[in-house]
Scaffold this motif. Structure first.
Motif, PDB file in Angstrom:
ATOM      1  N   VAL A   2     -16.394  -1.012   2.557  1.00 43.80           N
ATOM      2  CA  VAL A   2     -15.450  -0.518   3.533  1.00 43.80           C
ATOM      3  C   VAL A   2     -16.173   0.384   4.521  1.00 43.80           C
ATOM      4  N   SER A  25     -11.950  -0.245   7.499  1.00 40.24           N
ATOM      5  CA  SER A  25     -12.014  -1.691   7.686  1.00 40.24           C
ATOM      6  C   SER A  25     -11.713  -2.366   6.360  1.00 40.24           C
ATOM      7  N   GLY A  26     -11.460  -3.669   6.434  1.00 39.91           N
ATOM      8  CA  GLY A  26     -11.270  -4.423   5.200  1.00 39.91           C
ATOM      9  C   GLY A  26      -9.821  -4.598   4.822  1.00 39.91           C
ATOM     10  N   ARG A  27      -9.601  -5.508   3.872  1.00 37.43           N
ATOM     11  CA  ARG A  27      -8.244  -5.871   3.490  1.00 37.43           C
ATOM     12  C   ARG A  27      -7.785  -5.207   2.205  1.00 37.43           C
ATOM     13  N   THR A  28      -8.702  -4.448   1.574  1.00 37.21           N
ATOM     14  CA  THR A  28      -8.373  -3.902   0.256  1.00 37.21           C
ATOM     15  C   THR A  28      -8.281  -2.393   0.276  1.00 37.21           C
ATOM     16  N   PHE A  29      -7.798  -1.845   1.376  1.00 40.05           N
ATOM     17  CA  PHE A  29      -7.732  -0.396   1.519  1.00 40.05           C
ATOM     18  C   PHE A  29      -6.969   0.237   0.377  1.00 40.05           C
ATOM     19  N   SER A  30      -5.923  -0.407  -0.080  1.00 42.19           N
ATOM     20  CA  SER A  30      -5.098   0.164  -1.145  1.00 42.19           C
ATOM     21  C   SER A  30      -5.811   0.204  -2.483  1.00 42.19           C
ATOM     22  N   SER A  31      -6.996  -0.374  -2.561  1.00 40.68           N
ATOM     23  CA  SER A  31      -7.790  -0.337  -3.785  1.00 40.68           C
ATOM     24  C   SER A  31      -8.681   0.894  -3.870  1.00 40.68           C
ATOM     25  N   ASN A  74      -1.057   2.576   3.907  1.00 41.49           N
ATOM     26  CA  ASN A  74      -1.837   1.413   3.475  1.00 41.49           C
ATOM     27  C   ASN A  74      -1.616   0.204   4.382  1.00 41.49           C
ATOM     28  N   ALA A  75      -0.509   0.134   5.051  1.00 42.77           N
ATOM     29  CA  ALA A  75      -0.262  -0.972   5.985  1.00 42.77           C
ATOM     30  C   ALA A  75      -1.151  -0.850   7.219  1.00 42.77           C
ATOM     31  N   LYS A  76      -1.553   0.385   7.540  1.00 44.41           N
ATOM     32  CA  LYS A  76      -2.408   0.623   8.710  1.00 44.41           C
ATOM     33  C   LYS A  76      -3.847   0.914   8.325  1.00 44.41           C
ATOM     34  N   ASN A  77      -4.157   0.852   7.037  1.00 35.73           N
ATOM     35  CA  ASN A  77      -5.527   1.125   6.573  1.00 35.73           C
ATOM     36  C   ASN A  77      -6.024   2.485   7.066  1.00 35.73           C
TER      37      ASN A  77
END
Length: 124
Positions: A2, A25-31, A74-77
């Motif tokens: 990230v 960046s990235g799609r797994t911010f909530s992780s 989390n929707a906006k990272n």
């Protein structure tokens, strides 16, 4: 992996407010659990605040408790640090950090990814 980019720093008078943002960046911010650290001139970097993956749990250093609030979308990272009632001793470069691991939220060693930092200067 990230990448983190902070924004929102600047010059403010004592008693004022600023909101820092950290875009990931990235799609797994909530992780990732997220943290904010700061480094004043001539001092070591120190923990300011942290937030868990869902945003349901937050943690703050005693020096900022009651004045700073960490949050995330989390929707906006993005993770935020709302700073109120700023004091000259809050002057520092503020860094956001991310970790996919579990560990001590106040320890730099827990975090794997760091932003470049944003300067906050509080005048008296």
């Amino acid at each position: 992996q990230v990448q983190l980019v902070e924004s929102g720093g600047g010059l403010v008078q004592a008693g004022g407010s600023l909101r820092l943002s950290c875009a990931a960046s990235g799609r797994t911010f909530s992780s990732y659990a997220m943290g904010w650290f700061r480094q004043a001139p001539g001092k070591e970097r120190e923990f300011a605040a942290a937030i868990n993956r869902s945003g349901s749990g937050t943690y703050s250093a005693d020096s900022v408790k009651g004045r700073f609030t960490i949050s995330r979308d989390n929707a906006k990272n993005t993770v935020y640090l709302q700073m109120n009632n700023l004091k000259p001793e809050d002057t520092a470069v503020y860094y956001c950090a991310a970790t996919p691991r579990y560990g001590s939220r106040w320890s730099e060693r827990t975090y794997d990814y760091w932003g470049q930092g944003t300067q906050v200067t509080v005048s008296s």
